[in-house]
Design a protein around this motif. Structure first.
Motif, PDB file in Angstrom:
ATOM      1  N   ASP A   1      37.646  52.190  22.110  1.00 32.36           N
ATOM      2  CA  ASP A   1      37.559  52.977  23.103  1.00 32.36           C
ATOM      3  C   ASP A   1      38.510  52.470  24.157  1.00 32.36           C
ATOM      4  O   ASP A   1      38.073  51.635  24.981  1.00 32.36           O
ATOM      5  CB  ASP A   1      36.065  53.393  23.222  1.00 32.36           C
ATOM      6  N   TRP A   2      40.346  52.863  24.283  1.00 34.10           N
ATOM      7  CA  TRP A   2      40.536  52.224  24.926  1.00 34.10           C
ATOM      8  C   TRP A   2      40.361  52.025  26.810  1.00 34.10           C
ATOM      9  O   TRP A   2      40.776  51.471  27.640  1.00 34.10           O
ATOM     10  CB  TRP A   2      42.097  52.815  24.972  1.00 34.10           C
ATOM     11  N   ASP A   3      39.860  53.379  26.723  1.00 42.10           N
ATOM     12  CA  ASP A   3      39.288  54.316  28.223  1.00 42.10           C
ATOM     13  C   ASP A   3      38.150  53.080  28.651  1.00 42.10           C
ATOM     14  O   ASP A   3      38.861  52.516  29.654  1.00 42.10           O
ATOM     15  CB  ASP A   3      38.956  55.632  28.706  1.00 42.10           C
TER      16      ASP A   3
ATOM     17  N   ALA B   1      37.761  49.921  27.598  1.00 41.15           N
ATOM     18  CA  ALA B   1      37.771  48.720  27.591  1.00 41.15           C
ATOM     19  C   ALA B   1      38.949  47.966  29.127  1.00 41.15           C
ATOM     20  O   ALA B   1      38.179  47.466  29.429  1.00 41.15           O
ATOM     21  CB  ALA B   1      38.033  48.305  26.280  1.00 41.15           C
ATOM     22  N   VAL B   2      39.860  49.464  29.560  1.00 43.35           N
ATOM     23  CA  VAL B   2      40.414  48.829  30.643  1.00 43.35           C
ATOM     24  C   VAL B   2      39.941  49.124  31.411  1.00 43.35           C
ATOM     25  O   VAL B   2      40.120  48.226  32.787  1.00 43.35           O
ATOM     26  CB  VAL B   2      41.533  49.653  30.469  1.00 43.35           C
ATOM     27  N   ASN B   3      38.947  50.370  31.736  1.00 48.13           N
ATOM     28  CA  ASN B   3      37.990  50.715  32.780  1.00 48.13           C
ATOM     29  C   ASN B   3      37.096  49.622  32.495  1.00 48.13           C
ATOM     30  O   ASN B   3      36.647  48.609  34.152  1.00 48.13           O
ATOM     31  CB  ASN B   3      36.827  51.678  32.891  1.00 48.13           C
ATOM     32  N   ALA B   4      36.672  48.538  31.951  1.00 42.68           N
ATOM     33  CA  ALA B   4      35.730  47.333  32.039  1.00 42.68           C
ATOM     34  C   ALA B   4      36.429  46.314  32.559  1.00 42.68           C
ATOM     35  O   ALA B   4      36.245  45.343  33.567  1.00 42.68           O
ATOM     36  CB  ALA B   4      35.144  47.041  30.665  1.00 42.68           C
ATOM     37  N   LEU B   5      37.767  46.439  32.075  1.00 45.35           N
ATOM     38  CA  LEU B   5      38.468  45.047  32.718  1.00 45.35           C
ATOM     39  C   LEU B   5      38.841  45.509  34.049  1.00 45.35           C
ATOM     40  O   LEU B   5      38.959  44.223  35.057  1.00 45.35           O
ATOM     41  CB  LEU B   5      39.843  45.653  32.207  1.00 45.35           C
ATOM     42  N   HIS B   6      38.852  46.885  33.957  1.00 49.53           N
ATOM     43  CA  HIS B   6      39.238  46.780  36.093  1.00 49.53           C
ATOM     44  C   HIS B   6      37.687  46.643  37.008  1.00 49.53           C
ATOM     45  O   HIS B   6      38.224  46.162  38.452  1.00 49.53           O
ATOM     46  CB  HIS B   6      39.977  48.289  36.495  1.00 49.53           C
ATOM     47  N   HIS B   7      37.268  47.004  36.156  1.00 46.69           N
ATOM     48  CA  HIS B   7      35.875  46.605  37.693  1.00 46.69           C
ATOM     49  C   HIS B   7      34.898  45.049  36.708  1.00 46.69           C
ATOM     50  O   HIS B   7      33.701  45.006  37.146  1.00 46.69           O
ATOM     51  CB  HIS B   7      34.741  47.207  36.480  1.00 46.69           C
ATOM     52  N   GLY B   8      35.612  43.923  36.429  1.00 47.02           N
ATOM     53  CA  GLY B   8      35.262  43.190  36.163  1.00 47.02           C
ATOM     54  C   GLY B   8      34.227  42.888  35.372  1.00 47.02           C
ATOM     55  O   GLY B   8      33.831  41.438  34.535  1.00 47.02           O
ATOM     56  N   GLN B   9      34.041  43.478  34.308  1.00 46.57           N
ATOM     57  CA  GLN B   9      32.966  43.712  33.037  1.00 46.57           C
ATOM     58  C   GLN B   9      33.847  42.818  32.102  1.00 46.57           C
ATOM     59  O   GLN B   9      33.130  42.501  30.967  1.00 46.57           O
ATOM     60  CB  GLN B   9      32.513  45.082  33.468  1.00 46.57           C
TER      61      GLN B   9
ATOM     62  N   ALA C   1      46.925  54.164  23.632  1.00 54.35           N
ATOM     63  CA  ALA C   1      46.532  55.844  24.253  1.00 54.35           C
ATOM     64  C   ALA C   1      46.808  56.190  24.912  1.00 54.35           C
ATOM     65  O   ALA C   1      46.609  57.587  25.988  1.00 54.35           O
ATOM     66  CB  ALA C   1      44.634  55.487  24.798  1.00 54.35           C
ATOM     67  N   GLY C   2      48.077  55.710  25.700  1.00 56.99           N
ATOM     68  CA  GLY C   2      48.618  56.516  26.721  1.00 56.99           C
ATOM     69  C   GLY C   2      48.399  56.183  28.519  1.00 56.99           C
ATOM     70  O   GLY C   2      49.129  56.783  29.277  1.00 56.99           O
ATOM     71  N   LEU C   3      47.848  55.472  28.419  1.00 63.48           N
ATOM     72  CA  LEU C   3      47.100  54.581  29.508  1.00 63.48           C
ATOM     73  C   LEU C   3      48.374  54.310  30.722  1.00 63.48           C
ATOM     74  O   LEU C   3      48.793  53.617  30.376  1.00 63.48           O
ATOM     75  CB  LEU C   3      45.848  53.937  29.686  1.00 63.48           C
TER      76      LEU C   3
END
Length: 126
Positions: free
Chosen positions: A59-61, A63-71, A90-92
């Motif tokens: 779930d690329w979205d 994973a990247v969301n968690a990355l950006h929110h420090g999780q 995934a084209g993010l």
């Protein structure tokens, strides 16, 4: 990293060059698939076409969301690799100006290989 999960990820991305390339970038990088906190972004199942083949999907979205929110705490190189893999697979969106500088020679080679793979030039070992 287990060979079962790598095989399942490869099966899940098979025949879609960008998906294969993004997954292979993470596999080759060798960090994320060994992390418990990253395992939550991988879902597994069995192929509906043959009922036997194990398949997995990142779930690329999420994973990247968690990355950006420090999780998902990572070092700079790991952050870059995850962002680039997610962009390829995934084209993010990711800014190449921010992600390419700072890559060491090994990671730069992995990214170049992934870009070539996404363009349809699978690495010889694939």
């Amino acid at each position: 990293m287990t060979t079962a999960i790598t095989a399942a990820l490869r099966a899940g991305a098979a025949d879609f060059y960008p998906g294969e390339a993004g997954v292979e970038l993470l596999i080759s990088h060798g960090v994320f698939l060994d992390r418990r906190d990253f395992a939550g972004f991988i879902s597994t199942g069995t192929s509906i076409s043959d009922g036997i083949t194990d398949m997995a999907h990142i779930d690329w979205d999420a994973a990247v969301n968690a990355l950006h929110h420090g999780q998902l705490p990572v070092c700079g190189g790991e952050r870059r690799i995850l962002q680039l893999a997610a962009s390829i697979a995934a084209g993010l969106p990711t800014c190449l100006r921010d992600t390419i500088p700072g890559l060491d020679n090994r990671n730069l080679h992995l990214v170049i290989t992934a870009i070539r793979h996404a363009a349809g030039q699978r690495p010889p070992h694939y």
